[in-house]
Design an enzyme around this catalytic site. Sequence first.
Site, PDB file in Angstrom:
ATOM      1  N   PRO A  80       0.766  -1.251   0.000  1.00 29.42           N
ATOM      2  CA  PRO A  80       0.000   0.000   0.000  1.00 29.42           C
ATOM      3  C   PRO A  80       0.799   1.304   0.000  1.00 29.42           C
ATOM      4  O   PRO A  80       0.383   2.272  -0.638  1.00 29.42           O
ATOM      5  CB  PRO A  80      -0.830  -0.078   1.292  1.00 29.42           C
ATOM      6  CG  PRO A  80      -0.886  -1.529   1.640  1.00 29.42           C
ATOM      7  CD  PRO A  80       0.399  -2.112   1.153  1.00 29.42           C
ATOM      8  N   LYS A 136       5.329   7.642 -12.871  1.00 24.49           N
ATOM      9  CA  LYS A 136       3.964   7.285 -12.429  1.00 24.49           C
ATOM     10  C   LYS A 136       3.223   8.508 -11.879  1.00 24.49           C
ATOM     11  O   LYS A 136       2.087   8.777 -12.260  1.00 24.49           O
ATOM     12  CB  LYS A 136       4.080   6.188 -11.358  1.00 24.49           C
ATOM     13  CG  LYS A 136       2.845   5.890 -10.568  1.00 24.49           C
ATOM     14  CD  LYS A 136       1.891   5.009 -11.302  1.00 24.49           C
ATOM     15  CE  LYS A 136       0.594   4.856 -10.518  1.00 24.49           C
ATOM     16  NZ  LYS A 136      -0.423   4.138 -11.232  1.00 24.49           N
TER      17      LYS A 136
HETATM   18  P1  NAD Z   1      -4.648  -3.561  -1.637  1.00 22.09           P
HETATM   19  O1  NAD Z   1      -4.871  -2.801  -0.365  1.00 22.09           O
HETATM   20  O2  NAD Z   1      -5.786  -4.273  -2.266  1.00 22.09           O
HETATM   21  O3  NAD Z   1      -3.463  -4.624  -1.426  1.00 22.09           O
HETATM   22  C1  NAD Z   1      -2.361  -4.434  -0.594  1.00 22.09           C
HETATM   23  C2  NAD Z   1      -2.063  -5.767   0.075  1.00 22.09           C
HETATM   24  O4  NAD Z   1      -0.882  -5.622   0.871  1.00 22.09           O
HETATM   25  C3  NAD Z   1      -3.174  -6.232   1.021  1.00 22.09           C
HETATM   26  O5  NAD Z   1      -3.575  -7.537   0.689  1.00 22.09           O
HETATM   27  C4  NAD Z   1      -2.530  -6.166   2.403  1.00 22.09           C
HETATM   28  O6  NAD Z   1      -2.993  -7.170   3.294  1.00 22.09           O
HETATM   29  C5  NAD Z   1      -1.072  -6.364   2.045  1.00 22.09           C
HETATM   30  N1  NAD Z   1      -0.145  -5.885   3.074  1.00 22.09           N
HETATM   31  C6  NAD Z   1      -0.188  -4.731   3.782  1.00 22.09           C
HETATM   32  N2  NAD Z   1       0.876  -4.666   4.621  1.00 22.09           N
HETATM   33  C7  NAD Z   1       1.586  -5.806   4.427  1.00 22.09           C
HETATM   34  C8  NAD Z   1       2.775  -6.319   4.992  1.00 22.09           C
HETATM   35  N3  NAD Z   1       3.463  -5.644   5.924  1.00 22.09           N
HETATM   36  N4  NAD Z   1       3.221  -7.526   4.574  1.00 22.09           N
HETATM   37  C9  NAD Z   1       2.540  -8.220   3.620  1.00 22.09           C
HETATM   38  N5  NAD Z   1       1.391  -7.789   3.051  1.00 22.09           N
HETATM   39  C10 NAD Z   1       0.938  -6.585   3.442  1.00 22.09           C
HETATM   40  O7  NAD Z   1      -4.010  -2.499  -2.648  1.00 22.09           O
HETATM   41  P2  NAD Z   1      -3.898  -2.628  -4.254  1.00 22.09           P
HETATM   42  O8  NAD Z   1      -5.062  -1.948  -4.883  1.00 22.09           O
HETATM   43  O9  NAD Z   1      -3.552  -4.020  -4.605  1.00 22.09           O
HETATM   44  O10 NAD Z   1      -2.648  -1.658  -4.502  1.00 22.09           O
HETATM   45  C11 NAD Z   1      -1.317  -2.080  -4.269  1.00 22.09           C
HETATM   46  C12 NAD Z   1      -0.380  -1.010  -4.806  1.00 22.09           C
HETATM   47  O11 NAD Z   1      -0.618  -0.834  -6.207  1.00 22.09           O
HETATM   48  C13 NAD Z   1      -0.549   0.357  -4.167  1.00 22.09           C
HETATM   49  O12 NAD Z   1       0.708   0.937  -3.981  1.00 22.09           O
HETATM   50  C14 NAD Z   1      -1.395   1.118  -5.192  1.00 22.09           C
HETATM   51  O13 NAD Z   1      -1.198   2.520  -5.133  1.00 22.09           O
HETATM   52  C15 NAD Z   1      -0.867   0.532  -6.489  1.00 22.09           C
HETATM   53  N6  NAD Z   1      -1.799   0.609  -7.634  1.00 22.09           N
HETATM   54  C16 NAD Z   1      -3.100   0.235  -7.468  1.00 22.09           C
HETATM   55  C17 NAD Z   1      -3.975   0.285  -8.578  1.00 22.09           C
HETATM   56  C18 NAD Z   1      -5.417  -0.124  -8.442  1.00 22.09           C
HETATM   57  O14 NAD Z   1      -6.198   0.143  -9.386  1.00 22.09           O
HETATM   58  N7  NAD Z   1      -5.825  -0.780  -7.365  1.00 22.09           N
HETATM   59  C19 NAD Z   1      -3.495   0.725  -9.820  1.00 22.09           C
HETATM   60  C20 NAD Z   1      -2.156   1.066  -9.958  1.00 22.09           C
HETATM   61  C21 NAD Z   1      -1.313   1.004  -8.847  1.00 22.09           C
END
Ligand code: NAD
Length: 288
Positions: free
Chosen positions: A65, A168
């Site tokens: 995150p 980005k």
């Molecule tokens: P999300 O919250 O769905 O997933 C994050 C995951 O990380 C969760 O499953 C959480 O349990 C896990 N996590 C948190 N702390 C942790 C730790 N210490 N150890 C292991 N796991 C841990 O978020 P997402 O939508 O998958 O986004 C992830 C990244 O991608 C972010 O940086 C976001 O900005 C980027 N991003 C997201 C999108 C989108 O459309 N969702 C698009 C482009 C980029």
Amino acid sequence: MKIAFIGLGNMGGGMAANLVKAGHSVNAFDLSEEALAAAKGNGCETFTDAAEACAGVDAVVTMLPNGAIVKSVYEGSVIGKAPAGAVLLDCSTIDVATAKDVIAKAEGAGYDMVDAPVSGGIAAANGGTLTFMVGGTDKAFARAEEVLKAMGKAVIHAGDAGAGQTAKICNNMLLAITMIGTAEAMTMAKKLGLDPQKFYEISSQSSGYNWSLNAYTPLPGVGVESPADKNYQGGFATALMLKDLRLAMEAAGSVHATTVLGSTAAELYEKFAEDNGGLDFSAIIKTL
Ligand code: NAD
């Protein structure tokens, strides 16, 4: 390859599944049991400790995150835990300073590492069609490319460490500005009595052409099908756009860049996200 994947959320879950589909063996770790169960279903081997997941792998991919979590995961569970020859890839969207700092620490410990944030949402993560913008040395990029190709349609070497994150946030600042500009123009055209569909037909083939208008039209029933047609559900959440704009403003401040429109876009999304963080970012048109 044997690859550790840490962070199996909305994006990481599909990305890890695509690594398995490409023939890699994936060690999966997440704090969420639900995410781990889904990864197991997709053919990953699951672990209850991140450092254990990194033992004996050729590569580590993280999709987390924010910068604070990325830093703590790398310092606590990856650097010194993954084998010395492993290549490290952080695909999360985080601040440029933390990306550079973590890569410097990894390089200091003898690893090749890149920042490799993505463009494309959950559908692209699931479909293996993400665009990766990558920062790091030529050697680190060449090694990372092997891994990233299995999860994306385009892998671009942006420059040195941190250049992926820079690309980005500049891209997403531009996206926020064009979305607000498109929304303003469409709303004004409508208020002046012009049929919004006619405005779309004209402007999308004129000098007003831009992705927010042509590929993501923010008014329901006008232009291409988009989240606007699904009551602004799905798509790219306002909360995530706000996250990227905050990172952009932090980065702009660090180099005294003039971002008159970017700052205004950030202010508008700050306000809109208070009650609408879950809606697609194109829903900002409702405030005009
Ligand atoms: P999300 O919250 O769905 O997933 C994050 C995951 O990380 C969760 O499953 C959480 O349990 C896990 N996590 C948190 N702390 C942790 C730790 N210490 N150890 C292991 N796991 C841990 O978020 P997402 O939508 O998958 O986004 C992830 C990244 O991608 C972010 O940086 C976001 O900005 C980027 N991003 C997201 C999108 C989108 O459309 N969702 C698009 C482009 C980029």
